[in-house]
Write a protein that holds these residues in place. Structure first.
Motif, PDB file in Angstrom:
ATOM      1  N   GLU A 263     -47.953   3.589  43.501  1.00 27.41           N
ATOM      2  CA  GLU A 263     -48.764   4.795  43.408  1.00 27.41           C
ATOM      3  C   GLU A 263     -48.413   5.796  44.502  1.00 27.41           C
ATOM      4  N   CYS A 264     -47.774   5.321  45.559  1.00 28.81           N
ATOM      5  CA  CYS A 264     -47.474   6.173  46.710  1.00 28.81           C
ATOM      6  C   CYS A 264     -46.151   5.738  47.334  1.00 28.81           C
ATOM      7  N   ILE A 265     -45.322   6.703  47.695  1.00 30.11           N
ATOM      8  CA  ILE A 265     -44.068   6.460  48.392  1.00 30.11           C
ATOM      9  C   ILE A 265     -44.103   7.226  49.708  1.00 30.11           C
TER      10      ILE A 265
ATOM     11  N   PHE B 196     -36.091  13.960  46.896  1.00 32.46           N
ATOM     12  CA  PHE B 196     -35.723  14.364  45.538  1.00 32.46           C
ATOM     13  C   PHE B 196     -35.843  13.191  44.573  1.00 32.46           C
ATOM     14  N   LEU B 197     -35.304  12.045  44.977  1.00 33.88           N
ATOM     15  CA  LEU B 197     -35.350  10.865  44.117  1.00 33.88           C
ATOM     16  C   LEU B 197     -36.791  10.411  43.882  1.00 33.88           C
ATOM     17  N   ALA B 198     -37.580  10.388  44.951  1.00 28.97           N
ATOM     18  CA  ALA B 198     -38.962   9.929  44.831  1.00 28.97           C
ATOM     19  C   ALA B 198     -39.793  10.872  43.969  1.00 28.97           C
ATOM     20  N   ARG B 199     -39.536  12.140  44.080  1.00 27.75           N
ATOM     21  CA  ARG B 199     -40.262  13.136  43.291  1.00 27.75           C
ATOM     22  C   ARG B 199     -40.120  12.888  41.798  1.00 27.75           C
TER      23      ARG B 199
ATOM     24  N   ALA C 193     -44.552  11.667  37.890  1.00 26.76           N
ATOM     25  CA  ALA C 193     -45.363  12.781  38.389  1.00 26.76           C
ATOM     26  C   ALA C 193     -46.675  12.309  38.999  1.00 26.76           C
ATOM     27  N   ARG C 194     -47.114  11.100  38.646  1.00 25.81           N
ATOM     28  CA  ARG C 194     -48.386  10.589  39.166  1.00 25.81           C
ATOM     29  C   ARG C 194     -48.245   9.924  40.534  1.00 25.81           C
ATOM     30  N   VAL C 195     -47.015   9.713  40.981  1.00 22.99           N
ATOM     31  CA  VAL C 195     -46.776   9.056  42.265  1.00 22.99           C
ATOM     32  C   VAL C 195     -46.889  10.082  43.398  1.00 22.99           C
ATOM     33  N   THR C 196     -47.684   9.781  44.397  1.00 22.73           N
ATOM     34  CA  THR C 196     -47.815  10.632  45.580  1.00 22.73           C
ATOM     35  C   THR C 196     -46.684  10.317  46.546  1.00 22.73           C
TER      36      THR C 196
ATOM     37  N   ASP D 292     -42.361  20.863  44.581  1.00 24.02           N
ATOM     38  CA  ASP D 292     -41.051  20.941  45.223  1.00 24.02           C
ATOM     39  C   ASP D 292     -41.123  21.076  46.739  1.00 24.02           C
ATOM     40  N   PHE D 293     -42.306  21.136  47.321  1.00 23.26           N
ATOM     41  CA  PHE D 293     -42.394  21.377  48.763  1.00 23.26           C
ATOM     42  C   PHE D 293     -43.415  20.453  49.418  1.00 23.26           C
TER      43      PHE D 293
END
Length: 245
Positions: A28-30, A113-116, A120-123, A236-237
């Motif tokens: 859920e979070c990275i 970039f990879l984590a994004r 879309a639900r991952v913070t 993106d930011f």
């Protein structure tokens, strides 16, 4: 279960870009940890109310991207002040509220970039030593968390595990305060608890910065809990972390 994904554990840790591919299943979070210096630069900028756009490539495309979004682009050369900002945390101290900065980096930005793009639900958070507690507080509402120490690069481009990223990752995990940590995450916590942080002034990354004339950057990177805000990737930011509803 695959042997590499640590999916039996709530809090996981794995190194570098491959961590997103192999250990981000169902998280859920990275938390991306690049102490010297991407995450420290992000923290300094976000504390000032600025927005940082991670960008993986140090080439002309970064300039084009910055022009498209009405942002400044950090210098590709840490020692150059031609554009006002670079990956030197000292340069970021003069950023002002509301400014937009594209920050090219082969480690923290590339992994952001990879984590994004995982889900879309991952913070996605950017963590370091100066925002350690703020980052941990932002993580506490999430059940499954992946912490990624980014590491640095050897001259041949391969991953060089960086002790400062490992220790900072362990400090964040310790502050989150969970029992179900993978052995990889527990090892980082042990490093955080046992290492004298002052010794990081002599780690390989710090010695490289000293040799290049950036001794003051090291002091900023190793400030403990001086930040006011967590840093969350919002589209993106990176900006101030949002409270989870």
């Amino acid at each position: 279960m695959q042997w590499c994904n640590q999916d039996r554990f709530d809090v996981r840790l794995e190194w570098g870009p491959a961590a997103v591919t192999y250990a981000a299943k169902d998280v859920e979070c990275i938390v991306i940890v690049d102490v010297m210096s991407f995450s420290t630069c992000v923290s300094l900028a976000v504390d000032k109310g600025a927005q940082v756009y991670p960008y993986p490539w140090k080439d002309a495309s970064a300039v084009g991207y910055a022009n498209t979004i009405g942002a400044q682009v950090a210098s590709f050369d840490r020692g150059s002040d031609a554009n006002g900002f670079s990956l030197s945390p000292v340069s970021i101290r003069k950023i002002e509220e509301g400014e937009k900065l594209v920050l090219p980096s082969p480690n923290g930005s590339a992994i952001s970039f990879l984590a994004r793009d995982v889900d879309a639900r991952v913070t996605v958070l950017s963590g370091c030593i100066r925002n350690l507690t703020q980052t941990a507080m932002a993580c506490r509402d999430f059940e499954r968390i992946l912490v990624i120490p980014c590491g640095e690069r050897w001259p041949d481009g391969t991953l060089r595990p960086a002790i400062e990223d490992y220790v900072a990752a362990g400090g964040i995990i310790a502050a989150i305060g969970r029992d179900r940590c993978s052995p990889e995450a527990e090892g980082a916590v042990a490093a955080w608890q046992q290492l004298n942080l002052s010794s990081l002034h002599e780690c390989a990354s710090a010695l490289e910065l000293k040799q290049r004339g950036f001794r003051e950057d090291i002091d900023l990177c190793l400030e403990v809990d001086s930040a006011k805000r967590a840093c969350q990737l919002q589209g993106d930011f990176y900006a101030q972390g949002l409270r989870r509803s």
